[in-house]
Write a protein that holds these residues in place. Structure first.
Motif, PDB file in Angstrom:
ATOM      1  N   ARG A 136     -22.043 -62.334  -6.603  1.00 24.83           N
ATOM      2  CA  ARG A 136     -23.399 -61.864  -6.327  1.00 24.83           C
ATOM      3  C   ARG A 136     -23.410 -60.341  -6.306  1.00 24.83           C
ATOM      4  N   GLU A 148     -19.237 -53.645  -1.596  1.00 26.39           N
ATOM      5  CA  GLU A 148     -18.636 -54.916  -1.202  1.00 26.39           C
ATOM      6  C   GLU A 148     -17.465 -55.212  -2.128  1.00 26.39           C
ATOM      7  N   SER A 171     -24.841 -58.526  -4.044  1.00 31.99           N
ATOM      8  CA  SER A 171     -24.657 -58.081  -2.667  1.00 31.99           C
ATOM      9  C   SER A 171     -23.875 -59.153  -1.913  1.00 31.99           C
ATOM     10  N   THR A 229     -22.745 -62.088   0.077  1.00 27.37           N
ATOM     11  CA  THR A 229     -23.388 -63.349   0.408  1.00 27.37           C
ATOM     12  C   THR A 229     -22.346 -64.281   1.002  1.00 27.37           C
ATOM     13  N   ALA A 230     -22.631 -64.798   2.192  1.00 27.84           N
ATOM     14  CA  ALA A 230     -21.714 -65.724   2.844  1.00 27.84           C
ATOM     15  C   ALA A 230     -22.512 -66.710   3.687  1.00 27.84           C
ATOM     16  N   TYR A 231     -21.973 -67.904   3.822  1.00 22.28           N
ATOM     17  CA  TYR A 231     -22.580 -68.943   4.640  1.00 22.28           C
ATOM     18  C   TYR A 231     -21.531 -69.429   5.627  1.00 22.28           C
ATOM     19  N   ARG A 256     -17.676 -67.545   1.262  1.00 17.48           N
ATOM     20  CA  ARG A 256     -18.091 -66.261   0.687  1.00 17.48           C
ATOM     21  C   ARG A 256     -18.311 -66.431  -0.807  1.00 17.48           C
ATOM     22  N   ILE A 257     -19.427 -65.923  -1.295  1.00 18.65           N
ATOM     23  CA  ILE A 257     -19.748 -66.000  -2.716  1.00 18.65           C
ATOM     24  C   ILE A 257     -19.477 -64.634  -3.324  1.00 18.65           C
TER      25      ILE A 257
END
Length: 114
Positions: A73, A10, A75, A77-79, A69-70
């Motif tokens: 992390r 990533e 791996s 990670t997105a919300y 998007r974070i």
């Protein structure tokens, strides 16, 4: 991205954007960059972007939503939050369709695999 050893890697947001620019591929615009403080602050930051024309569709479609998007992390990670207009359109489509929407279909496939 998958590297030459077959390992998925990533990339941080800025590297993803540079990679797309090198390939001449459009990418989702970066609207803001910030440190997370509270859920309320996060929602306030997303709100202004939910009721504007879709940037990648030249204004011919309502905005689907905003993805947060974070990057710090281990791996990806997105919300995601969807705009009200898109939720209405999606509801109309779902009322007339025989199949679930793409995200629901992906969730069903993931459940069947596990």
């Amino acid at each position: 991205m998958t590297n030459e050893d077959g390992v998925t890697v990533e990339l941080p947001t800025e590297e993803t954007m540079l990679w797309c620019e090198r390939l001449g591929v459009k990418y989702v615009p970066l609207l803001d960059k910030f440190l997370y403080t509270t859920w309320e602050d996060l929602n306030k930051r997303c709100e202004p972007y939910l009721d504007v024309p879709e940037p990648l569709a030249n204004g011919s479609h309502v905005t689907e939503g905003v993805v947060v998007r974070i990057d710090n992390r281990t791996s990806f990670t997105a919300y995601k939050t969807k705009s009200f207009a898109f939720k209405v359109l999606e509801g109309i489509i779902k009322d007339n369709a025989d199949a679930p929407d793409m995200e629901e279909a992906e969730e069903l496939v993931a459940e069947e695999v596990s």
